[in-house]
Design a protein around this motif. Structure first.
Motif, mmCIF file in Angstrom:
data_model
loop_
_atom_site.group_PDB
_atom_site.id
_atom_site.type_symbol
_atom_site.label_atom_id
_atom_site.label_comp_id
_atom_site.label_asym_id
_atom_site.label_seq_id
_atom_site.Cartn_x
_atom_site.Cartn_y
_atom_site.Cartn_z
ATOM 1 N N MET A 62 0.835 -1.200 0.000
ATOM 2 C CA MET A 62 0.000 0.000 0.000
ATOM 3 C C MET A 62 0.875 1.257 0.000
ATOM 4 O O MET A 62 0.649 2.189 -0.778
ATOM 5 N N LEU A 63 1.895 1.276 0.853
ATOM 6 C CA LEU A 63 2.790 2.436 0.905
ATOM 7 C C LEU A 63 3.557 2.595 -0.402
ATOM 8 O O LEU A 63 3.732 3.711 -0.902
ATOM 9 N N TRP A 64 4.006 1.478 -0.965
ATOM 10 C CA TRP A 64 4.702 1.504 -2.255
ATOM 11 C C TRP A 64 3.782 2.078 -3.328
ATOM 12 O O TRP A 64 4.193 2.898 -4.146
ATOM 13 N N GLY A 65 2.529 1.643 -3.327
ATOM 14 C CA GLY A 65 1.567 2.136 -4.303
ATOM 15 C C GLY A 65 1.354 3.638 -4.195
ATOM 16 O O GLY A 65 1.277 4.335 -5.206
ATOM 17 N N ILE A 66 1.280 4.142 -2.972
ATOM 18 C CA ILE A 66 1.098 5.587 -2.773
ATOM 19 C C ILE A 66 2.305 6.347 -3.305
ATOM 20 O O ILE A 66 2.154 7.339 -4.034
ATOM 21 N N VAL A 67 3.503 5.896 -2.953
ATOM 22 C CA VAL A 67 4.726 6.556 -3.440
ATOM 23 C C VAL A 67 4.750 6.529 -4.967
ATOM 24 O O VAL A 67 5.055 7.544 -5.615
ATOM 25 N N CYS A 68 4.412 5.386 -5.557
ATOM 26 C CA CYS A 68 4.435 5.269 -7.019
ATOM 27 C C CYS A 68 3.363 6.122 -7.685
ATOM 28 O O CYS A 68 3.622 6.748 -8.718
ATOM 29 N N MET A 69 2.160 6.162 -7.094
ATOM 30 C CA MET A 69 1.106 6.989 -7.693
ATOM 31 C C MET A 69 1.494 8.462 -7.703
ATOM 32 O O MET A 69 1.311 9.153 -8.710
ATOM 33 N N VAL A 70 2.049 8.940 -6.592
ATOM 34 C CA VAL A 70 2.502 10.331 -6.539
ATOM 35 C C VAL A 70 3.630 10.539 -7.544
ATOM 36 O O VAL A 70 3.664 11.536 -8.278
ATOM 37 N N GLY A 71 4.557 9.573 -7.599
ATOM 38 C CA GLY A 71 5.670 9.675 -8.549
ATOM 39 C C GLY A 71 5.217 9.676 -9.985
ATOM 40 O O GLY A 71 5.714 10.456 -10.802
ATOM 41 N N GLY A 99 -10.793 2.928 -7.259
ATOM 42 C CA GLY A 99 -10.921 1.513 -6.955
ATOM 43 C C GLY A 99 -10.584 1.196 -5.504
ATOM 44 O O GLY A 99 -11.256 0.392 -4.852
ATOM 45 N N ALA A 100 -9.544 1.837 -4.975
ATOM 46 C CA ALA A 100 -9.159 1.625 -3.575
ATOM 47 C C ALA A 100 -10.236 2.139 -2.628
ATOM 48 O O ALA A 100 -10.550 1.491 -1.621
ATOM 49 N N ILE A 101 -10.811 3.278 -2.946
ATOM 50 C CA ILE A 101 -11.900 3.819 -2.116
ATOM 51 C C ILE A 101 -13.103 2.879 -2.155
ATOM 52 O O ILE A 101 -13.699 2.566 -1.122
ATOM 53 N N PHE A 102 -13.445 2.405 -3.338
ATOM 54 C CA PHE A 102 -14.563 1.473 -3.489
ATOM 55 C C PHE A 102 -14.316 0.203 -2.680
ATOM 56 O O PHE A 102 -15.209 -0.295 -1.985
ATOM 57 N N LEU A 103 -13.092 -0.333 -2.743
ATOM 58 C CA LEU A 103 -12.740 -1.528 -1.984
ATOM 59 C C LEU A 103 -12.869 -1.288 -0.487
ATOM 60 O O LEU A 103 -13.399 -2.130 0.244
#
Length: 111
Positions: A62-71, A99-103
């Protein structure tokens, strides 16, 4: 103030090329973390260690995904080629957030 030059800081700031940030770090990196998490959970199936490793790797993913999305978002803003690629990259990020919010909403209904 001096800018940090660590890999994660540069990734978060969008300093890597868009294609590399999107495909290598975001997509392939996320898949590798998922496979690692599933592998550890399967290795330690039914044990506390399996549950803990699955949970820890889920948080890391999850943290990796956040860093990557911002990047990806920031790298798309710096992209100088065809405008279609940064737009598609940003649409993908937005769809992942939706999708994450929906999940999360669906999980809250179960709990």
């Amino acid at each position: 103030m001096a800018q940090s030059s660590t890999f994660l800081a540069r990734l978060f700031r969008g300093e890597y090329p868009l294609a590399k940030t999107f495909w290598l770090y975001y997509i392939i990196g996320s898949v590798l973390l998922l496979v690692l998490g599933e592998g550890l959970a399967a290795m330690f199936h039914g044990s506390v260690l399996g549950s803990i490793s699955y949970l820890v790797l889920g948080i890391v993913q999850m943290l990796w995904g956040i860093v990557c999305m911002v990047g990806v978002w920031r790298s798309a803003g710096r992209y100088t080629g065809s405008r279609v690629w940064p737009v598609l990259a940003k649409v993908y990020v937005v769809l992942n957030i939706v999708g994450a919010i929906f999940l999360c909403v669906q999980l809250m209904r179960v709990i």
